[in-house]
Design an enzyme around this catalytic site. Structure first.
Site, PDB file in Angstrom:
ATOM      1  N   GLU A  12       0.792  -1.254  -0.115  1.00  0.00           N
ATOM      2  CA  GLU A  12      -0.069   0.126  -0.075  1.00  0.00           C
ATOM      3  C   GLU A  12       0.860   1.258   0.056  1.00  0.00           C
ATOM      4  O   GLU A  12       0.363   2.302  -0.520  1.00  0.00           O
ATOM      5  CB  GLU A  12      -1.080   0.237   1.301  1.00  0.00           C
ATOM      6  CG  GLU A  12      -2.060  -1.112   1.025  1.00  0.00           C
ATOM      7  CD  GLU A  12      -2.645  -1.239   2.231  1.00  0.00           C
ATOM      8  OE1 GLU A  12      -4.005  -1.803   2.092  1.00  0.00           O
ATOM      9  OE2 GLU A  12      -2.291  -1.314   3.442  1.00  0.00           O
ATOM     10  N   ASP A 195     -11.517  -7.037  -2.752  1.00  0.00           N
ATOM     11  CA  ASP A 195     -12.465  -8.400  -2.768  1.00  0.00           C
ATOM     12  C   ASP A 195     -13.665  -7.841  -2.190  1.00  0.00           C
ATOM     13  O   ASP A 195     -13.944  -6.654  -2.190  1.00  0.00           O
ATOM     14  CB  ASP A 195     -11.843  -9.453  -1.811  1.00  0.00           C
ATOM     15  CG  ASP A 195     -11.480  -8.550  -0.178  1.00  0.00           C
ATOM     16  OD1 ASP A 195     -12.699  -8.661   0.524  1.00  0.00           O
ATOM     17  OD2 ASP A 195     -10.393  -8.025  -0.092  1.00  0.00           O
TER      18      ASP A 195
HETATM   19  N1  SAH Z   1      -4.453 -12.646   3.210  1.00  0.00           N
HETATM   20  C1  SAH Z   1      -3.754 -11.540   3.769  1.00  0.00           C
HETATM   21  C2  SAH Z   1      -4.625 -10.723   4.587  1.00  0.00           C
HETATM   22  C3  SAH Z   1      -4.036  -9.509   5.185  1.00  0.00           C
HETATM   23  S1  SAH Z   1      -5.363  -8.514   6.378  1.00  0.00           S
HETATM   24  C4  SAH Z   1      -2.468 -11.748   4.382  1.00  0.00           C
HETATM   25  O1  SAH Z   1      -2.296 -13.038   4.720  1.00  0.00           O
HETATM   26  O2  SAH Z   1      -1.637 -11.151   3.935  1.00  0.00           O
HETATM   27  C5  SAH Z   1      -6.121  -7.463   5.055  1.00  0.00           C
HETATM   28  C6  SAH Z   1      -5.516  -6.217   4.749  1.00  0.00           C
HETATM   29  O3  SAH Z   1      -6.320  -5.515   3.714  1.00  0.00           O
HETATM   30  C7  SAH Z   1      -5.987  -5.298   6.254  1.00  0.00           C
HETATM   31  O4  SAH Z   1      -5.045  -4.343   6.237  1.00  0.00           O
HETATM   32  C8  SAH Z   1      -7.229  -4.652   5.870  1.00  0.00           C
HETATM   33  O5  SAH Z   1      -7.097  -3.285   6.158  1.00  0.00           O
HETATM   34  C9  SAH Z   1      -7.532  -4.800   4.240  1.00  0.00           C
HETATM   35  N2  SAH Z   1      -8.541  -5.597   3.701  1.00  0.00           N
HETATM   36  C10 SAH Z   1      -8.784  -5.877   2.576  1.00  0.00           C
HETATM   37  N3  SAH Z   1     -10.054  -6.928   2.407  1.00  0.00           N
HETATM   38  C11 SAH Z   1     -10.524  -6.958   3.523  1.00  0.00           C
HETATM   39  C12 SAH Z   1     -11.576  -7.780   4.309  1.00  0.00           C
HETATM   40  N4  SAH Z   1     -12.448  -8.550   3.378  1.00  0.00           N
HETATM   41  N5  SAH Z   1     -11.673  -7.750   5.333  1.00  0.00           N
HETATM   42  C13 SAH Z   1     -10.921  -6.846   6.373  1.00  0.00           C
HETATM   43  N6  SAH Z   1      -9.867  -6.322   5.969  1.00  0.00           N
HETATM   44  C14 SAH Z   1      -9.588  -6.230   4.486  1.00  0.00           C
END
Ligand code: SAH
Length: 228
Positions: A12, A195
């Site tokens: 990001e 997503d």
């Molecule tokens: N699968 C990833 C998840 C990281 S957490 C990993 O293992 O690295 C997801 C990050 O993207 C968080 O910083 C949150 O702010 C954002 N985000 C994107 N989609 C999200 C969702 N469906 N629910 C919660 N946070 C989400």
């Protein structure tokens, strides 16, 4: 004015890092803060790492150590509204928490449960969006709901929508907005959809994280370009 910029994940802030000059780095409480300029504006850029506590720690450091004049959180999120889809973008009209009884915040500091986006930053973002060449995604001014959970489950998604009516969900925005509000610093959260916060969220996130993160960062670059 110094712009405080927070991304939760390296993806990001990656594009912003490539556009930064005169960089000075400092590590505080385990997080790395990069001071410098982007498009001629003074900025402090930090990757907070994910979740509300990391994000709040980062925002408070930007407020107290760097005296930032505004805070921008850029990144990705899960879409929870009908009228947007993956790679579309939400600007924070307001932010709330979805992982506890959010109205409780009215009783305790800072005695409000909704954290509004700053009107001037919203106007600047809208202007910047109109000027992005070949922009092929939609955007809206909407509600962002924050909680310490990756939402990838239909029942949880439905329950969050029933309780807080958000346009998207993520894991840092409202924490940053609460800190900004408490320090009287204008704040805006920009999130591009990676997503749909449903059963496919994990796969969709892996596919679209980078491109969504870059959409959001590109908007911020245009805002910095346009800003006085
Ligand atoms: N699968 C990833 C998840 C990281 S957490 C990993 O293992 O690295 C997801 C990050 O993207 C968080 O910083 C949150 O702010 C954002 N985000 C994107 N989609 C999200 C969702 N469906 N629910 C919660 N946070 C989400």
């Amino acid at each position: 004015m110094t712009w405080g910029i927070i991304g939760a994940m390296p993806s990001e802030i990656a594009l912003l890092e490539t556009q930064m000059s005169n960089v000075k780095k400092e590590t505080i409480s385990g997080l790395s803060y990069q001071s410098g300029t982007i498009r001629g504006k003074d900025v402090v850029l930090c990757c907070s790492e994910i979740g509300k506590v990391n994000a709040a720690m980062c925002a408070q450091t930007l407020a107290l150590r760097y005296n930032v004049g505004c805070m921008i959180n850029t990144g990705v999120a899960g879409c929870t509204c009908e009228d947007l889809g993956v790679l579309d973008l939400v600007l924070s009209r307001d932010l709330v928490f979805h992982d506890y009884d959010w109205k409780l915040q009215e009783k305790y500091h800072p005695h409000t449960s909704r954290f509004p986006g700053d009107p001037k930053l919203i106007e600047l973002a809208k202007k910047a969006l109109e000027q992005i060449p070949g922009r092929d995604y939609q955007y809206k001014l909407g509600r962002i709901a924050t909680g310490d959970v990756f939402v990838d489950d239909e029942d949880l998604r439905r329950s969050i929508i029933e309780r807080t009516e958000p346009d998207c969900v993520e894991m840092e925005g409202a924490a940053i907005a609460l800190v900004a509000y408490s320090n009287q610093i204008p704040c805006l959260v920009i999130r591009c959809m990676s997503d749909n916060a449903n059963g496919d969220a994990g796969m969709s996130f892996d596919t679209f994280e980078k491109i969504a993160a870059d959409h959001s960062a590109k908007l911020l670059l245009s805002m910095l370009e346009l800003a006085e």
